[in-house]
Design an enzyme around this catalytic site. Structure first.
Site, PDB file in Angstrom:
ATOM      1  N   ALA A 168       0.834  -1.211   0.000  1.00 58.92           N
ATOM      2  CA  ALA A 168       0.000   0.000   0.000  1.00 58.92           C
ATOM      3  C   ALA A 168       0.862   1.253   0.000  1.00 58.92           C
ATOM      4  O   ALA A 168       0.573   2.221  -0.713  1.00 58.92           O
ATOM      5  CB  ALA A 168      -0.934  -0.012   1.212  1.00 58.92           C
ATOM      6  N   LYS A 169       1.941   1.232   0.793  1.00 60.26           N
ATOM      7  CA  LYS A 169       2.803   2.410   0.856  1.00 60.26           C
ATOM      8  C   LYS A 169       3.482   2.667  -0.492  1.00 60.26           C
ATOM      9  O   LYS A 169       3.582   3.818  -0.945  1.00 60.26           O
ATOM     10  CB  LYS A 169       3.861   2.224   1.941  1.00 60.26           C
ATOM     11  CG  LYS A 169       4.931   3.323   2.001  1.00 60.26           C
ATOM     12  CD  LYS A 169       4.313   4.693   2.267  1.00 60.26           C
ATOM     13  CE  LYS A 169       5.350   5.811   2.208  1.00 60.26           C
ATOM     14  NZ  LYS A 169       6.286   5.796   3.330  1.00 60.26           N
ATOM     15  N   LEU A 170       3.943   1.620  -1.151  1.00 50.46           N
ATOM     16  CA  LEU A 170       4.654   1.825  -2.411  1.00 50.46           C
ATOM     17  C   LEU A 170       3.733   2.340  -3.505  1.00 50.46           C
ATOM     18  O   LEU A 170       4.100   3.262  -4.246  1.00 50.46           O
ATOM     19  CB  LEU A 170       5.351   0.529  -2.842  1.00 50.46           C
ATOM     20  CG  LEU A 170       6.547   0.110  -1.976  1.00 50.46           C
ATOM     21  CD1 LEU A 170       7.127  -1.208  -2.476  1.00 50.46           C
ATOM     22  CD2 LEU A 170       7.628   1.188  -1.948  1.00 50.46           C
TER      23      LEU A 170
END
Length: 314
Positions: A168-170
């Site tokens: 999700a962060k990437l």
């Protein structure tokens, strides 16, 4: 719970202060002694290495530069795996490789520990205020156990199993960087065509072109500092991890690739320590204009701590 915190950079130092404000006793560690010294106050002590922090804490948070650094925290000399991991909880907030982190978590859990991934989004002002959105993955019981620590730092957004937080962060940062690069082209085009930059910004917000980058980061262009609290070096690290993930899953990545090239150009021109939005300065300089707007634009690193509402999205 006693909380350990490893990694006291721009984001980590502020996140650690919010953990302390929530009343937790803490043990802190960073490879830079001066970063540790700035955290010391009643209720906060210094650790000698990651293994020492893990041994003395119930929950240990890590927030380091990237994959190489977190691998050292876990597997390196004086790392977690050289200590007793049984019953220990580890929250990692590093922007890192999902593949690597799933392997590290498996090794940690094989030794009796519990791993939760919780990489963050937002800017340094969110870290200061304590309202960072956090993409949290892991076993439900482990997430609930560490929820008080996470909510001391930000908003808990559950994304499923361990490792999903890194994904999700990437992809979050993928969209962020693409939009940051595109904004420079749009702003310069608008100004050359006769539209005042401040007017442009005010009418873009709230419409189809709006985003966190539009609302939060454009003032750093107006001010001319381009937000050095998040340097080009971190942007390039993130974009390399995004490329690695996209190569692993085998998806097309033309937009991401050209954005990566634009950020590399910004680093070559202005240095890896220049602010993230210097990716837009390239377009300004090549067009022979600037986008400065007079005014008291708030610097993200100068906001003050304040209570945040709406802590959890679970």
């Amino acid at each position: 719970m006693i909380v350990g915190f490893i990694g006291l950079g721009t984001m980590g130092s502020n996140a650690a202060r919010n953990v302390r404000r929530a009343g937790f006793e803490m043990i802190v560690y960073d490879i830079r002694p001066e970063a540790v010294e700035r955290q010391l106050e009643p209720g906060v002590s210094a650790g000698t290495n990651p293994a020492d922090v893990l041994a003395r804490a119930d929950v240990t948070v890590t927030m380091v530069f990237g994959p190489k650094e977190v691998d050292q925290v876990v597997r390196g000399p004086g790392g977690f795996l050289s200590s007793d991991c049984k019953g220990k909880y580890w929250i990692d907030m590093t922007t890192s490789s999902p593949k690597l982190m799933r392997a590290l978590a498996a090794e940690f859990e094989a030794r009796g520990g519990h791993a939760v991934d919780a990489p963050v989004t937002g800017s340094v002002d969110a870290a200061i205020r304590g309202d960072m959105p956090m993409f949290v993955g892991g076993d439900d019981a482990a997430v609930e156990h560490v929820r008080p620590v996470i909510e001391a730092m930000g908003q808990l957004r559950k994304v499923g199993q361990y490792g999903n937080g890194y994904v999700a962060k990437l992809v979050n940062n993928q969209l962020w960087k693409i939009h940051a690069a595109a904004i420079g082209e749009a702003m310069v085009t608008a100004k050359l065509a006769g539209l005042d930059p401040l007017t442009w910004w005010n009418v873009m917000k709230g419409g189809a072109a709006d985003s966190f980058v539009m609302s939060h980061d454009v003032p750093s262009i107006f001010a001319g500092h381009y937000d050095p609290s998040f340097p080009i070096a971190l942007c390039l690290k993130d974009l390399s991890l995004i490329k690695e993930l996209m190569d692993e899953v085998g998806t097309r990545n033309e937009l991401t690739a050209v954005t990566h090239a634009r950020f590399r150009e910004a680093g070559e021109r202005y240095g890896s320590g220049a602010g993230e939005m210097t990716v837009c300065r390239i377009i300004e300089d090549d067009a022979g204009i600037d986008l400065r707007v007079a005014g008291e634009w708030v610097k993200p690193w100068e906001v003050t701590h304040g209570a945040a509402a709406g802590k959890s999205v679970s």
